[in-house]
Design a protein around this motif. Sequence first.
Motif, PDB file in Angstrom:
ATOM      1  N   ARG A  47     -11.535 -10.084  23.917  1.00 30.36           N
ATOM      2  CA  ARG A  47     -11.711 -11.495  23.759  1.00 30.36           C
ATOM      3  C   ARG A  47     -10.713 -12.221  23.440  1.00 30.36           C
ATOM      4  NH1 ARG A  47     -15.829  -9.997  18.846  1.00 30.36           N
ATOM      5  NH2 ARG A  47     -14.122  -9.172  18.785  1.00 30.36           N
ATOM      6  N   LEU A  83     -15.075 -21.563  18.229  1.00 30.30           N
ATOM      7  CA  LEU A  83     -15.977 -20.078  18.088  1.00 30.30           C
ATOM      8  C   LEU A  83     -16.807 -18.844  18.106  1.00 30.30           C
ATOM      9  CD1 LEU A  83     -12.118 -18.744  17.538  1.00 30.30           C
ATOM     10  CD2 LEU A  83     -12.945 -19.332  20.021  1.00 30.30           C
ATOM     11  N   GLU A  86     -20.204 -15.913  21.832  1.00 27.92           N
ATOM     12  CA  GLU A  86     -20.273 -14.257  22.244  1.00 27.92           C
ATOM     13  C   GLU A  86     -21.832 -13.484  21.492  1.00 27.92           C
ATOM     14  OE1 GLU A  86     -18.016  -9.777  22.347  1.00 27.92           O
ATOM     15  OE2 GLU A  86     -18.537 -11.030  20.176  1.00 27.92           O
ATOM     16  N   ARG A 134     -21.223  -6.739  25.427  1.00 29.02           N
ATOM     17  CA  ARG A 134     -21.009  -8.102  24.611  1.00 29.02           C
ATOM     18  C   ARG A 134     -20.796  -9.279  25.827  1.00 29.02           C
ATOM     19  NH1 ARG A 134     -21.345  -8.304  18.678  1.00 29.02           N
ATOM     20  NH2 ARG A 134     -23.492  -5.841  18.549  1.00 29.02           N
ATOM     21  N   ARG A 154     -18.461 -19.315  27.957  1.00 30.07           N
ATOM     22  CA  ARG A 154     -17.340 -20.762  27.567  1.00 30.07           C
ATOM     23  C   ARG A 154     -18.928 -22.011  27.783  1.00 30.07           C
ATOM     24  NH1 ARG A 154     -12.064 -23.021  29.081  1.00 30.07           N
ATOM     25  NH2 ARG A 154     -13.218 -25.370  29.471  1.00 30.07           N
ATOM     26  N   THR A 202     -18.477 -13.212  26.617  1.00 27.06           N
ATOM     27  CA  THR A 202     -18.420 -14.176  25.748  1.00 27.06           C
ATOM     28  C   THR A 202     -18.585 -15.466  26.628  1.00 27.06           C
ATOM     29  OG1 THR A 202     -17.090 -12.263  24.914  1.00 27.06           O
ATOM     30  CG2 THR A 202     -16.679 -15.030  24.916  1.00 27.06           C
ATOM     31  N   GLN A 233     -16.469  -9.571  28.914  1.00 30.76           N
ATOM     32  CA  GLN A 233     -17.695  -9.062  28.200  1.00 30.76           C
ATOM     33  C   GLN A 233     -16.792  -7.638  28.128  1.00 30.76           C
ATOM     34  OE1 GLN A 233     -22.006  -8.078  30.276  1.00 30.76           O
ATOM     35  NE2 GLN A 233     -20.238  -8.976  32.013  1.00 30.76           N
ATOM     36  N   LEU A 270     -18.223 -15.671  17.419  1.00 32.50           N
ATOM     37  CA  LEU A 270     -18.576 -14.623  18.720  1.00 32.50           C
ATOM     38  C   LEU A 270     -19.332 -14.099  17.321  1.00 32.50           C
ATOM     39  CD1 LEU A 270     -14.224 -14.468  19.084  1.00 32.50           C
ATOM     40  CD2 LEU A 270     -16.422 -15.315  20.184  1.00 32.50           C
ATOM     41  N   SER A 271     -20.431 -13.529  17.620  1.00 35.14           N
ATOM     42  CA  SER A 271     -20.590 -11.820  17.286  1.00 35.14           C
ATOM     43  C   SER A 271     -21.737 -12.507  16.018  1.00 35.14           C
ATOM     44  CB  SER A 271     -20.148 -11.082  17.625  1.00 35.14           C
ATOM     45  OG  SER A 271     -20.028 -10.486  18.402  1.00 35.14           O
ATOM     46  N   PHE A 324     -16.787 -21.262  22.841  1.00 35.89           N
ATOM     47  CA  PHE A 324     -17.095 -19.632  23.460  1.00 35.89           C
ATOM     48  C   PHE A 324     -17.997 -19.339  22.492  1.00 35.89           C
ATOM     49  CE2 PHE A 324     -12.732 -21.478  24.444  1.00 35.89           C
ATOM     50  CZ  PHE A 324     -12.703 -20.662  25.520  1.00 35.89           C
TER      51      PHE A 324
END
Length: 179
Positions: free
Chosen positions: A23, A98, A127, A169, A173, A171, A159, A100-101, A125
């Motif tokens: 990532r 960011l 995810e 998963r 942009r 990611t 991914q 992410l998750s 970004f």
Amino acid sequence: MEYQPQWIAGRESGDSLRDCAVRYSAIAESLGGRGGLRVVGFGAGGNYFGVRLSHDFGHHTVAVDDSPELSPAPGVEVVAARLQPEEVHGLGRFDITLCLSVLHHHQRWREYLDELTAVTDGVLFVEVAHPGEALPGVHTQRQPIHDRLLEMGGEVICQTPGWETKFLRPTYRVDVQSL
């Protein structure tokens, strides 16, 4: 075992449940080597991405999370809290965000996404867990999040295996300045 590895003295350190290097590489490549940007890592966890972006490119990062794994580092300001959507504006403005998750852990995911988009001047970004992943304690439907990111012009840049490793998963942009 930690959720993500640590970035210490220019190297990945420690065993982790999630891969961060793939990532990170996709995000760094997507930014085209630009340096000195202001970044917010919303839901930063152990701060891997913020520390590495600061180390590699001189970005100033604000890392936001209530995780006990979150710790300060050179070039990284820590906000040790679980912010509500309406508190996001208090962080300031950022070139890069960011997330992410994180969104799939919140019923108010749309409000978080809207607020993070509003404080981002450049690229967001995100995810999100695969819709088929069985996540302990997570009841938020993931497909609407994926659909919204695609509506925003989100492009999948990589991914990686999620919590349930048979699912990848993506990611995304999102170029916020084009919205």
